[in-house]
Design an enzyme around this catalytic site. Structure first.
Site, PDB file in Angstrom:
ATOM      1  CB  SER A 141      -0.907  -0.048   1.232  1.00 56.79           C
ATOM      2  OG  SER A 141      -1.944   1.067   1.492  1.00 56.79           O
ATOM      3  CE1 TYR A 155       0.263   4.997  -5.775  1.00 53.94           C
ATOM      4  CE2 TYR A 155       0.763   6.383  -3.489  1.00 53.94           C
ATOM      5  CZ  TYR A 155       0.995   5.403  -4.315  1.00 53.94           C
ATOM      6  OH  TYR A 155       1.941   4.369  -3.810  1.00 53.94           O
ATOM      7  CE  LYS A 159      -0.633   1.937  -3.741  1.00 54.35           C
ATOM      8  NZ  LYS A 159       0.031   0.502  -4.069  1.00 54.35           N
TER       9      LYS A 159
END
Length: 308
Positions: A141, A155, A159
């Site tokens: 992650s 982003y 994750k």
């Protein structure tokens, strides 16, 4: 199962640089087997030869490709050593910019690479792990999965999605002896830090003078980003936790590995914000139940199902 009992077979994505490269080499030198992958192996010919010289194999894998291509990778790797013990979903991309400025195409590319691709690959590997009742899924992650910085919201969203799926997989797979580990690195000196791209729509148009523009400028103008954390040390930590050796001895029951001091601090701060909000709204969440009746919560249902 540890490196002290028998070699493990590792399938690692994104091996052309950064964590994937360092972890693949570390694992091979420790006497394990590696199926290394990258989108375009021809761009890393010297590294491919090095991995092969150490006994590994290198296969082309684009995480945005379909499940059929992923199945071929899994089948070819399994044919070589008979099994896959550890899957490391490391490959990913980052597009920076204000969430408002993301096109649908840009958002889909981030989610396809960082979430849907890893989930598809997990689905391809699970049948053999479940049949053996053993295996380890490692999903890389990010600190953005804890607390995304401005300009890193998309982003972070990818994750967060991967972490949510990881938690779901962990609960569903534990009866089969399969472990799921979420790794949360902070800022490491990897090529990814310098390979990020920006949204087509310039953040300075609507966010001029804000922290979003300043964050984007850090990556746009710095040239080579210097991060505070050493990739080799990070990979050593991952290796020990996965294999249950060194600092990972006796800690197989934990599902999260915070991998740097900066993310450790951000995790503590985020946890405090969550706890503070929990207390601030206690009078709300404690008073949403039905009047005059007792209905089981999802946690109670889950607990009963697990103990049945």
């Amino acid at each position: 199962m540890t490196s002290q009992t028998k070699p493990l077979v590792w399938l690692i994505t994104g091996c052309s640089a950064g964590f994937g490269k360092s972890l693949a080499l570390l694992v091979l030198k420790a006497g394990h087997h590696v199926i290394a992958t990258s989108r375009t192996p021809s761009k890393s010919t010297s590294l491919v030869k090095k991995v092969e010289a150490l006994g590994g194999i290198w296969l082309p894998l684009d995480l945005t490709s379909g499940k059929e291509n992923m199945q071929k990778i899994v089948d070819e790797g399994t044919k070589k050593w008979g099994r896959i013990d550890v899957l490391v979903n490391n490959a990913g991309i980052s597009i920076l910019g204000a969430l408002e400025d993301f096109s649908e195409q840009e958002a889909k590319l981030v989610m396809e690479t960082n979430f849907f691709g890893p989930v598809r690959l997990i689905q391809r590997v699970l049948p053999q792990m479940r049949a053996r009742r053993s295996g380890i899924i490692v999903n890389i992650s990010s600190g953005a999965g804890v607390d995304p910085s401005p300009a890193m919201g998309m982003y972070g969203a990818s994750k967060w999605a991967l972490e949510g799926a990881s938690q779901g997989f962990a609960k569903e797979l534990s009866p089969f002896g399969i472990r799921v580990l979420i790794v949360q690195p902070g800022a490491f000196t990897t090529n990814m830090m310098n390979a990020v791209t920006m949204t087509e729509k310039d953040a300075s148009v609507n966010y001029k003078g804000t922290v979003v523009e300043k964050m984007v400028d850090v990556f746009r103008t710095n040239g080579e980003f210097k991060a505070p954390n050493d990739v080799e040390k990070g990979c050593q930590g991952i290796f020990e936790v996965v294999t249950g050796t060194g600092r990972g001895v006796g800690k197989e029951g934990y599902s999260r590995l915070v991998l740097s001091r900066d993310i450790g601090q951000r995790t503590l701060e985020q946890t405090k914000r969550n706890t503070d909000a929990l207390e601030a709204f206690r009078d709300v969440w404690e008073n949403t139940g039905h009047d005059g009746g007792v209905v089981k919560s999802m946690a109670e249902i889950e607990s009963e199902a697990a103990s049945a």
